[in-house]
Design an enzyme around this catalytic site. Structure first.
Site, PDB file in Angstrom:
ATOM      1  N   GLU A  22      18.944 -17.359 -13.945  1.00 34.71           N
ATOM      2  CA  GLU A  22      18.048 -16.375 -14.557  1.00 34.71           C
ATOM      3  C   GLU A  22      18.578 -14.952 -14.554  1.00 34.71           C
ATOM      4  O   GLU A  22      18.283 -14.198 -15.473  1.00 34.71           O
ATOM      5  CB  GLU A  22      16.627 -16.451 -13.989  1.00 34.71           C
TER       6      GLU A  22
ATOM      7  N   HIS B 204      26.505 -40.240 -10.630  1.00 38.83           N
ATOM      8  CA  HIS B 204      25.896 -41.033 -11.703  1.00 38.83           C
ATOM      9  C   HIS B 204      25.928 -40.298 -13.040  1.00 38.83           C
ATOM     10  O   HIS B 204      25.092 -40.559 -13.899  1.00 38.83           O
ATOM     11  CB  HIS B 204      24.450 -41.402 -11.331  1.00 38.83           C
TER      12      HIS B 204
ATOM     13  N   GLU C 244      16.644 -23.765  -5.900  1.00 44.21           N
ATOM     14  CA  GLU C 244      16.268 -22.355  -5.964  1.00 44.21           C
ATOM     15  C   GLU C 244      17.501 -21.482  -6.190  1.00 44.21           C
ATOM     16  O   GLU C 244      17.473 -20.540  -6.994  1.00 44.21           O
ATOM     17  CB  GLU C 244      15.525 -21.972  -4.673  1.00 44.21           C
TER      18      GLU C 244
ATOM     19  N   LYS D 266       7.772 -11.217 -15.445  1.00 37.81           N
ATOM     20  CA  LYS D 266       7.423 -11.449 -14.043  1.00 37.81           C
ATOM     21  C   LYS D 266       6.292 -12.466 -13.934  1.00 37.81           C
ATOM     22  O   LYS D 266       6.302 -13.325 -13.076  1.00 37.81           O
ATOM     23  CB  LYS D 266       7.029 -10.117 -13.387  1.00 37.81           C
TER      24      LYS D 266
ATOM     25  N   LYS E 129      18.121 -19.016  -9.454  1.00 35.82           N
ATOM     26  CA  LYS E 129      18.399 -17.575  -9.321  1.00 35.82           C
ATOM     27  C   LYS E 129      19.627 -17.191 -10.140  1.00 35.82           C
ATOM     28  O   LYS E 129      19.625 -16.210 -10.858  1.00 35.82           O
ATOM     29  CB  LYS E 129      18.671 -17.172  -7.860  1.00 35.82           C
TER      30      LYS E 129
ATOM     31  N   ARG F  94       4.799   0.564  -6.163  1.00 33.29           N
ATOM     32  CA  ARG F  94       4.695  -0.336  -5.018  1.00 33.29           C
ATOM     33  C   ARG F  94       3.702  -1.461  -5.285  1.00 33.29           C
ATOM     34  O   ARG F  94       3.694  -2.448  -4.567  1.00 33.29           O
ATOM     35  CB  ARG F  94       4.249   0.440  -3.778  1.00 33.29           C
TER      36      ARG F  94
ATOM     37  N   CYS G 103       0.823  -1.203   0.000  1.00 35.57           N
ATOM     38  CA  CYS G 103       0.000   0.000   0.000  1.00 35.57           C
ATOM     39  C   CYS G 103       0.862   1.261   0.000  1.00 35.57           C
ATOM     40  O   CYS G 103       2.027   1.229   0.368  1.00 35.57           O
ATOM     41  CB  CYS G 103      -0.939   0.084   1.192  1.00 35.57           C
TER      42      CYS G 103
END
Ligand code: M6R
Length: 617
Positions: free
Chosen positions: A497, A513, A490, A612, A494, A37, A6
């Protein structure tokens, strides 16, 4: 730390200033400056000729300007708000300002009032009538209630603020004292802008930077009011503050200021995690919908969990937790592969769909395919009332605030926090652990914001150095085991990308392996090492295998780990319970990706080929 949920702006002006020519336009421009925002609705209020004018609605500012002419609001005391929904869906009624029963008091609020249910009950019993589903609406009614008692508006406002638990930045106007904007702050940003014949309050400096660069940052637990020529500030506990010593002159551009001084949104969002995690947890602790989700899960035959990208890593983590903590299998699958899994689903099963945006097409398609089979759906999202929550039976929300950087950071850790909380609640409902164990676990979760703050402070410098070295590499492995694996996945995503370095994640035991064939002198291998003894022992073997082939070993591990000496680059994190590993160990990996991209001269906020929100199949 800035709170991206907000936006607030308000000002009081004398009738002779340039602002007074068209206060509505100045307010509207300020709201536009807060647009970055993120928001789903907006509104304004002004005190004009003894009456309160409120204009508000769901939608973007330009749409609302066309529909209800926000900029037409009149008066020399005006407030405005952009709302990012947390309690109550985005609609016209839930938009701010919220008002009291007599339409004399209007409030805009940024944050979460944790005890709003009790307060609402208290007020309803005293005859107050509520119109919205927001937590915010309790504030004008509380002020109204206390004004009846004290007959002094500031005393009533202060009394109301004292009743609130949670985080807030608040601005309030009233016909009772039309020349003042009352404000209060706790854990949510609020700044005052000092002008010549006018003063502003806002949640961020860009909102008024065009009109003044002299600012006072309002601190936690401070409360007061502005008029066009004066500021009154006090600490709610210790009394009046001499603010004159706190006036700062800002020399940033508007663009710099909207990133709160950070060079990129991604870094800002990484740094915001302590706040995002705290808001998410406290939101969940007061959210009855969690119990509904728990009851659906406990009465399910099979449970599936699906998502894309980063959200999939959070999902995978939940499926592991479910096995470890609950002894209950959960089937994780990548959303775009839903056609392989929907045929084995039937009514009586449940699907959890995790999506920060709530709009990812692959996840939405999976949801629809499972719904057709009569499967109940629980959504986990960061965007209230987005498509996925809307089409689900139950929606649970993270409260990370809008994420602008393409790389998901704070939305990942808040998703993991939410899913961990869900698993703990499930465990407690089926008696998997005792009441006191449950309380201990929740106590641990309450420490997450503080731990994440410590990790940010203790790892940033070493990661920055490491990034210089990593930026020259073409390839890296991210290895781990057990609950460490989704974190390694993850971390690799990151780096790929935003730093465009080939990063592959594998279960450490699997590397022998095949993947180990690529390892040669100086090949980087990053190990995510959770603070669990038997995993450490197993990972030691894997580190040695890699070192024997000349690999350079980077480790993210507890400061008390026995493996520190085994690593060329140890990234030490504060020691804690393994349940907090996703928070202590993910944050350095986010920073590593960020700084590597920066060293390479890339823009981490806008990686090539990525959007996004991915709304095409
Ligand atoms: O909005 P969602 O969580 O559904 O998005 C899923 C992925 O597109 C997203 O996580 C993507 O992988 C991010 N860029 C990762 O940083």
């Amino acid at each position: 730390m800035f709170h991206l949920v907000c936006g607030i702006i308000g000002f009081c002006t004398l009738s002779k200033t340039p602002l007074a020519q068209s206060p509505g336009s100045v307010l509207f421009k300020g709201l536009k400056r807060l647009e970055y925002r993120g928001y789903d609705s907006a509104g304004v209020a002004g005190v004009y000729q003894g009456k309160l004018i409120v204009l508000k609605g769901k939608g973007k500012l330009d749409e609302l300007e066309e529909k209800i002419r926000l900029s037409s609001v009149r008066g020399y005391t005006v407030i405005g708000h952009t709302r990012w929904a947390t309690h109550g869906i985005p609609n016209d009624v839930n938009a701010h300002p919220q008002t009291d029963c007599r339409n004399e008091i209007a409030v805009v609020h940024n944050g979460i009032i944790q005890n709003y249910r009790e307060l609402r009950q208290f007020l309803v019993e005293r005859g107050h009538v509520f119109e919205s589903d927001t937590d915010t609406e309790v504030i004008p009614h509380l002020v109204e209630e206390f004004y009846r008692e004290f007959n002094d508006l500031y005393t009533a406002f202060k009394q109301a603020i004292k009743m609130l638990k949670g985080s807030y930045a608040i601005a309030m106007v009233s016909t009772i004292e039309p020349d003042k904007i009352f404000f209060a702050r706790k854990d949510s940003p609020l700044v005052i802008g000092l002008g010549n014949g006018y003063n502003f309050v806002a949640s961020d400096i860009p909102a008024f930077l065009e009109y003044t660069n002299r600012v006072i940052i309002v601190y936690d637990d401070e409360i007061g009011y502005i008029t066009s020529t004066n500021v009154f500030l006090e600490n709610i506990g210790s009394g009046v503050v001499d603010w004159s010593k706190r006036v700062r002159v800002v020399e940033w551009s508007i663009e710099d200021a909207s990133k709160s001084g950070y060079p990129h949104y991604m870094l800002k969002e990484i740094m915001e995690q302590p706040r995002a995690l705290r808001d998410t947890l406290y939101g969940l602790l007061s959210d009855v919908v969690v119990d509904e989700a728990v009851s659906i899960l406990l009465n399910s035959r099979k449970v599936f969990i699906t998502a894309a990208g980063t959200s999939f890593h959070a999902s995978l983590y939940y499926s592991l937790l479910s096995s470890i903590l609950l002894g209950k299998p959960v089937i994780p699958f990548i959303a775009s592969e839903y056609m392989v899994y929907s045929p084995i689903a039937s009514s009586g099963d449940t699907l959890i769909v995790v999506s920060q945006s709530g709009e990812t097409i692959d996840s939405l398609m999976a949801l629809r395919a499972f719904k057709k089979k009569g499967v109940r759906v629980i959504a986990v999202s960061n965007v209230v009332d987005s498509a996925i929550p809307r089409e689900s039976d139950v929606a649970l929300y993270t409260r990370a605030g809008p994420e602008i950087g393409v790389a998901a950071t704070k939305t990942f850790t808040t998703q993991v926090l939410l899913l961990t909380f869900l698993a703990l609640k499930q465990g407690s409902s089926i008696g998997r652990f005792s009441e006191s164990e449950y309380r201990e676990y929740i106590g641990l979760l309450k420490k997450v914001p503080e731990f994440s703050r410590e990790v940010l402070a203790s790892t940033e410098d070493i990661v920055k150095e490491l990034a210089k070295w990593l930026s020259r590499k073409k390839s890296i492995y991210y290895l781990s085991r057990g609950i460490g694996l989704p974190i390694a996945m993850e971390g690799a995503l990151k780096l790929k990308e935003i730093a465009y370095i080939h990063a592959e994640s594998y279960p450490a035991g699997e590397s022998k392996h095949g993947p180990i064939a690529l390892v040669e002198k100086d090949f980087p291998v990053l190990f995510v090492i959770p603070p669990i003894d038997y995993l450490e022992e197993l990972l030691l073997g894997n580190i040695q295998e890699m070192k024997a082939r000349g690999a350079t070993i980077i480790c993210v591990l507890s400061e008390k780990s026995n493996l520190i000496d085994q690593c060329h680059y140890p990234i030490k994190t504060p020691h804690t319970h393994w349940l907090l590993t996703p928070f202590t160990h993910t944050i350095p990996l986010q920073l590593l990706a960020y700084y590597t991209a920066v060293v390479k001269g890339l823009d981490p906020d806008k990686p090539r080929n990525l959007a996004k929100t991915v709304t095409v199949e």
